[in-house]
Write an enzyme that holds these catalytic residues in place. Structure first.
Site, PDB file in Angstrom:
ATOM      1  N   HIS A 112       0.844  -1.166   0.029  1.00  0.00           N
ATOM      2  CA  HIS A 112       0.108   0.123  -0.071  1.00  0.00           C
ATOM      3  C   HIS A 112       0.822   1.142   0.030  1.00  0.00           C
ATOM      4  CE1 HIS A 112      -3.192   2.844   0.834  1.00  0.00           C
ATOM      5  NE2 HIS A 112      -3.883   1.876   0.766  1.00  0.00           N
ATOM      6  N   ASP A 129      -7.873  -5.212  -0.474  1.00  0.00           N
ATOM      7  CA  ASP A 129      -8.381  -6.134  -1.703  1.00  0.00           C
ATOM      8  C   ASP A 129      -8.311  -7.602  -1.610  1.00  0.00           C
ATOM      9  OD1 ASP A 129      -7.269  -3.308  -3.618  1.00  0.00           O
ATOM     10  OD2 ASP A 129      -9.454  -4.006  -3.593  1.00  0.00           O
TER      11      ASP A 129
END
Ligand code: SDX
Length: 392
Positions: free
Chosen positions: A271, A328
């Site tokens: 991320h 996700d």
């Protein structure tokens, strides 16, 4: 406030912005919408309540929420000509491309949604898209499944009716499964906003030119489509399926992810902001166990995902690069358990992110921010004289 350091005033027009909507602390794994923690909102609120909070800045009273939902339901229909546009797409069209096109096309059928300067004009455009977008999402999925289009039942709750529009078979007495309603409600809350991510920044910069709300959202949907962004939830399932077909050999895929000769991204990991853990991934991982358990589904994919996570948490390459599961990584496992086709996973992300995009667009417009115009560091050629083609 909230631990945010003062930003250098020189940041203006550089693509960064001030916002009072969502607060992230990447080191501590903190995510708050308008000051409320994501953990509390996912546990205690419902999606429409969170949408109201993000857009208007306060948790709604019962009366405010009822009025909001009633105003949205007035617009939960789509012009028949939009169906013709949907029909014109080949069955093989990716649902995100269909959704982005139909969202922009809505402008033609809702011209009052373009020049919105007053709060009232913005409100009207906002309830229109909150009413119509779930219809487009449901119809996009029914096209994938080859089912006739359906409007559902306006007497149901906001998320309940989305599920009904998506799944009701012709002539079927559709019964609401509270497990699915609660699971989708929680997933949509967890995806609702995330500060200045790629798609939200896209919505803000397109909206800053005073392009209409629907056109700005259409641009955000296109940005979210990419596999490095929202498209990752589909790519995660495809990767987990490949590992399962490969005999569940997670070590082989960990090795591929570290092979610099043939770079392979472990989808659902890493991320730009979170460098310890993504608080949303933690909540979704627990929810995946609960939902699949409640539905009585034994999905080997979930066990492969957990195995991959454990290996990454103990692997120097991943630990050094601070690569942990993101939002996700587990979400697609729940969508699959709900019977949603893999190619629709990113559309579900867009459905959740809609109120976040709207809130960020509204904040930018109400603050009368100038047109976005990021600058650059020029690294090209110095000034040089022209050379005639016969001398090159
Ligand atoms: C979302 O911004 C947001 O908030 C987004 C989002 C939201 O809510 O809007 O949170 C939603 O988009 C989540 C991210 C979903 N994307 C994926 O899961 C795709 C896989 N992840 C990567 O592509 C990547 O981690 C990113 C894009 C998410 C972040 O990329 P960065 O921070 O730019 O990392 P990088 O590309 O600079 O990589 C740093 C190092 C590199 O190795 P070295 O060159 O240092 O040797 O880490 C490696 C990368 O090769 N790396 C990975 C990896 N991600 C980074 N290696 C293997 N697998 C990965 N997933």
């Amino acid at each position: 406030t909230g631990g945010v350091t003062t930003i250098d005033p020189g940041y203006k027009n550089t693509g960064s912005c001030e916002s009072g909507i969502t607060f992230l602390d990447g080191e501590k794994g903190i995510l708050r919408y308008r000051g409320y923690s994501i953990e509390e909102l996912a546990e205690k609120a419902d999606f429409l309540e969170v949408a109201y909070l993000l857009i208007f800045g306060e948790l709604p009273t019962t009366e405010q929420l009822d009025t909001f939902h009633s105003d949205i339901k007035k617009h939960a229909v789509v012009d028949d000509d939009v169906k013709k546009i949907l029909d014109a797409f080949p069955k093989t069209a990716h649902p995100m491309g269909v959704l982005s096109s139909l969202t922009s096309a809505l402008t033609a059928f809702n011209p009052t949604s373009v020049n919105v300067d007053s709060e009232e004009e913005m409100y009207n455009a906002i309830v229109r898209i909150l009413g119509k977008f779930p219809v487009l999402v449901a119809w996009t999925m029914r096209k994938v499944k080859g089912l006739p289009l359906d409007y559902g039942d306006s007497s149901l709750g906001y998320v309940e009716n989305i599920l009904k529009m998506m799944f009701k078979q012709p002539n079927e007495e559709y019964t609401q499964n509270p497990i699915l309603v609660n699971a989708l409600d929680k997933l949509l809350i967890l995806h609702a906003d995330h500060e200045q991510n790629c798609s939200t920044s896209t919505v803000r910069i397109v909206g800053s030119s005073h392009a209409g709300l629907f056109a700005s959202l259409s641009a955000g949907i296109s940005a979210l489509w990419g596999p490095l962004h929202g498209g990752a939830n589909q790519a995660v399932l495809e990767m987990l399926e490949a590992i399962k077909e490969d005999g569940g050999d997670t070590k082989k895929y960990m090795g591929k992810a570290k092979d610099k000769e043939d770079p392979f991204r472990l989808m659902g990991f890493g991320h730009r902001v979170y460098k310890n853990f993504d608080p949303r991934a933690k909540i979704i991982k627990v929810a995946a166990d609960e939902v699949l358990g409640d539905l009585g589904i034994e999905d080997p994919i979930l066990e492969i995902a957990k195995g991959l996570e454990q290996e990454a948490l103990n692997d120097d390459y991943f630990v050094k690069r601070k690569l942990y599961p993101n939002v996700d990584f587990y979400s697609g496992i729940i969508y699959r358990g709900m019977g949603i086709p893999t190619e629709m996973f990113t559309v579900m992300f867009a459905l959740g992110r809609l109120p976040g995009w709207i809130s960020q667009w509204r904040e930018m417009r109400l603050r009368k921010e100038p047109i976005g115009r990021p600058r650059q560091v020029y690294v090209g050629e110095n000034h040089r004289p022209f050379v005639d083609i016969n001398k090159r």
